[in-house]
Design a protein around this motif. Sequence first.
Motif, PDB file in Angstrom:
ATOM      1  N   THR A  44       0.867  -1.170   0.000  1.00  0.00           N
ATOM      2  CA  THR A  44       0.000   0.000   0.000  1.00  0.00           C
ATOM      3  C   THR A  44       0.905   1.221   0.000  1.00  0.00           C
ATOM      4  O   THR A  44       2.055   1.165   0.439  1.00  0.00           O
ATOM      5  CB  THR A  44      -0.958   0.006   1.209  1.00  0.00           C
ATOM      6  OG1 THR A  44      -0.200   0.008   2.418  1.00  0.00           O
ATOM      7  CG2 THR A  44      -1.871  -1.214   1.181  1.00  0.00           C
ATOM      8  N   SER A  45       0.397   2.315  -0.509  1.00  0.00           N
ATOM      9  CA  SER A  45       1.284   3.462  -0.752  1.00  0.00           C
ATOM     10  C   SER A  45       1.862   4.052   0.521  1.00  0.00           C
ATOM     11  O   SER A  45       2.937   4.679   0.478  1.00  0.00           O
ATOM     12  CB  SER A  45       0.552   4.534  -1.566  1.00  0.00           C
ATOM     13  OG  SER A  45      -0.637   4.941  -0.931  1.00  0.00           O
ATOM     14  N   ASP A  46       1.212   3.850   1.670  1.00  0.00           N
ATOM     15  CA  ASP A  46       1.785   4.367   2.914  1.00  0.00           C
ATOM     16  C   ASP A  46       2.935   3.508   3.423  1.00  0.00           C
ATOM     17  O   ASP A  46       3.583   3.866   4.412  1.00  0.00           O
ATOM     18  CB  ASP A  46       0.717   4.535   3.985  1.00  0.00           C
ATOM     19  CG  ASP A  46      -0.014   3.240   4.312  1.00  0.00           C
ATOM     20  OD1 ASP A  46      -0.022   2.321   3.478  1.00  0.00           O
ATOM     21  OD2 ASP A  46      -0.588   3.153   5.417  1.00  0.00           O
ATOM     22  N   ASP A  47       3.219   2.370   2.753  1.00  0.00           N
ATOM     23  CA  ASP A  47       4.430   1.612   3.087  1.00  0.00           C
ATOM     24  C   ASP A  47       5.691   2.427   2.820  1.00  0.00           C
ATOM     25  O   ASP A  47       6.765   2.118   3.349  1.00  0.00           O
ATOM     26  CB  ASP A  47       4.513   0.330   2.252  1.00  0.00           C
ATOM     27  CG  ASP A  47       3.513  -0.732   2.692  1.00  0.00           C
ATOM     28  OD1 ASP A  47       3.158  -0.763   3.881  1.00  0.00           O
ATOM     29  OD2 ASP A  47       3.097  -1.535   1.829  1.00  0.00           O
ATOM     30  N   PHE A  48       5.580   3.451   1.980  1.00  0.00           N
ATOM     31  CA  PHE A  48       6.756   4.192   1.528  1.00  0.00           C
ATOM     32  C   PHE A  48       6.795   5.624   2.044  1.00  0.00           C
ATOM     33  O   PHE A  48       7.564   6.447   1.553  1.00  0.00           O
ATOM     34  CB  PHE A  48       6.803   4.178  -0.003  1.00  0.00           C
ATOM     35  CG  PHE A  48       6.647   2.806  -0.579  1.00  0.00           C
ATOM     36  CD1 PHE A  48       7.654   1.856  -0.427  1.00  0.00           C
ATOM     37  CD2 PHE A  48       5.486   2.427  -1.222  1.00  0.00           C
ATOM     38  CE1 PHE A  48       7.501   0.572  -0.927  1.00  0.00           C
ATOM     39  CE2 PHE A  48       5.328   1.148  -1.724  1.00  0.00           C
ATOM     40  CZ  PHE A  48       6.333   0.214  -1.577  1.00  0.00           C
ATOM     41  N   GLY A  49       5.958   5.915   3.027  1.00  0.00           N
ATOM     42  CA  GLY A  49       5.980   7.255   3.605  1.00  0.00           C
ATOM     43  C   GLY A  49       4.573   7.809   3.746  1.00  0.00           C
ATOM     44  O   GLY A  49       3.630   7.316   3.128  1.00  0.00           O
ATOM     45  N   PRO A  50       4.424   8.876   4.525  1.00  0.00           N
ATOM     46  CA  PRO A  50       3.086   9.395   4.853  1.00  0.00           C
ATOM     47  C   PRO A  50       2.443  10.238   3.770  1.00  0.00           C
ATOM     48  O   PRO A  50       1.252  10.534   3.863  1.00  0.00           O
ATOM     49  CB  PRO A  50       3.359  10.246   6.099  1.00  0.00           C
ATOM     50  CG  PRO A  50       4.784  10.700   5.933  1.00  0.00           C
ATOM     51  CD  PRO A  50       5.495   9.548   5.278  1.00  0.00           C
ATOM     52  N   ASP A  51       3.183  10.636   2.730  1.00  0.00           N
ATOM     53  CA  ASP A  51       2.610  11.504   1.698  1.00  0.00           C
ATOM     54  C   ASP A  51       1.975  10.732   0.549  1.00  0.00           C
ATOM     55  O   ASP A  51       1.267  11.322  -0.273  1.00  0.00           O
ATOM     56  CB  ASP A  51       3.683  12.442   1.121  1.00  0.00           C
ATOM     57  CG  ASP A  51       3.947  13.634   2.026  1.00  0.00           C
ATOM     58  OD1 ASP A  51       3.081  13.923   2.879  1.00  0.00           O
ATOM     59  OD2 ASP A  51       5.009  14.269   1.879  1.00  0.00           O
ATOM     60  N   GLY A  52       2.264   9.438   0.430  1.00  0.00           N
ATOM     61  CA  GLY A  52       1.706   8.661  -0.673  1.00  0.00           C
ATOM     62  C   GLY A  52       2.376   8.898  -2.008  1.00  0.00           C
ATOM     63  O   GLY A  52       1.866   8.480  -3.048  1.00  0.00           O
ATOM     64  N   VAL A  53       3.519   9.568  -2.020  1.00  0.00           N
ATOM     65  CA  VAL A  53       4.273   9.825  -3.247  1.00  0.00           C
ATOM     66  C   VAL A  53       5.316   8.729  -3.426  1.00  0.00           C
ATOM     67  O   VAL A  53       6.056   8.409  -2.490  1.00  0.00           O
ATOM     68  CB  VAL A  53       4.959  11.202  -3.202  1.00  0.00           C
ATOM     69  CG1 VAL A  53       5.863  11.403  -4.414  1.00  0.00           C
ATOM     70  CG2 VAL A  53       3.912  12.313  -3.119  1.00  0.00           C
ATOM     71  N   ILE A  54       5.383   8.169  -4.642  1.00  0.00           N
ATOM     72  CA  ILE A  54       6.442   7.215  -4.972  1.00  0.00           C
ATOM     73  C   ILE A  54       7.096   7.740  -6.247  1.00  0.00           C
ATOM     74  O   ILE A  54       6.672   7.429  -7.371  1.00  0.00           O
ATOM     75  CB  ILE A  54       5.895   5.785  -5.164  1.00  0.00           C
ATOM     76  CG1 ILE A  54       5.041   5.379  -3.970  1.00  0.00           C
ATOM     77  CG2 ILE A  54       7.041   4.796  -5.356  1.00  0.00           C
ATOM     78  CD1 ILE A  54       4.321   4.049  -4.150  1.00  0.00           C
ATOM     79  N   GLY A  55       8.087   8.586  -6.073  1.00  0.00           N
ATOM     80  CA  GLY A  55       8.729   9.234  -7.209  1.00  0.00           C
ATOM     81  C   GLY A  55       9.387  10.522  -6.779  1.00  0.00           C
ATOM     82  O   GLY A  55       9.618  10.768  -5.591  1.00  0.00           O
ATOM     83  N   ASP A  56       9.678  11.362  -7.757  1.00  0.00           N
ATOM     84  CA  ASP A  56      10.351  12.633  -7.487  1.00  0.00           C
ATOM     85  C   ASP A  56       9.669  13.739  -8.281  1.00  0.00           C
ATOM     86  O   ASP A  56      10.018  14.006  -9.436  1.00  0.00           O
ATOM     87  CB  ASP A  56      11.828  12.540  -7.870  1.00  0.00           C
ATOM     88  CG  ASP A  56      12.603  13.796  -7.481  1.00  0.00           C
ATOM     89  OD1 ASP A  56      11.983  14.758  -6.995  1.00  0.00           O
ATOM     90  OD2 ASP A  56      13.837  13.807  -7.666  1.00  0.00           O
TER      91      ASP A  56
END
Length: 261
Positions: free
Chosen positions: A216-228
């Motif tokens: 789930t996208s929150d596995d990678f941080g609280p903002d839900g962004v996977i990228g730059d």
Amino acid sequence: MTAATRRWDDLSGPALVSATSDRSIAVVPIGAIEHHGPHLPLRTDTLIAEAVATAAVERVAAQGVDAWLLPTLAYAKSDEHYWAPGTLWMEGTTLLQQLIEIGRAIAQTPVRTVAFVNGHGGNVMLLGWVNRELRRRFGLRSFSMGSGAGVAGDGCDGRPDELGQGIHAGWGETSVVMHLAPHLVAKELPPRNLPERIAALTHIGFNAKPVMFGWTSDDFGPDGVIGDPTGANPEDGRRIFEAGVDFVAEALTEIDGFEFA
């Protein structure tokens, strides 16, 4: 045939039956209403899918392909963002049934080909399932394709290097929304957020990696962004959008001439 409109829902029922044939293609944009970080609208995927599909249908229709644009499906399989307020999502089985029923209705017209233009990665595997269901149940030729906006920055010519992991609200999507609807993009962009440990793995990962995993996208941080998103700009967005239109238009042209034998 040519027509003043290419929108399926602009016509009356009898007019649609008269205007279409077994060579017609029903083009269905499908996106999502889901969290895209603090800087992009919830309808990002829907916005992009609809814009690309609309432009591609207009282009191929002018070239003689009998393509028709159906209303965009916005509510989709977005459970990877279930945790984020504002996300509106369906269970995969619910969406599957909806798409099957849309196919059933299309099969009651002269149209025998359906093409889904998809703006959301969470729909990809489900659409593969739908394609076969529509073929097996109703004899439709069914195809699905991306909208072409899922592009990761490669580190060249000022683009950020997203290590092949820029899959959500990163450089590509942010740039395209800056091009299509700049008023919907927040002035302050969130920082780079990439799962670099996953990017370094050989087999497990997103996109072309052969081993998938549940996330789930929150596995990678609280903002839900996977990228730059920090290097996003409207000019890159225009190029990505136009490449997406080129791709979908070329795909629809191939679909027009496709035969199983």
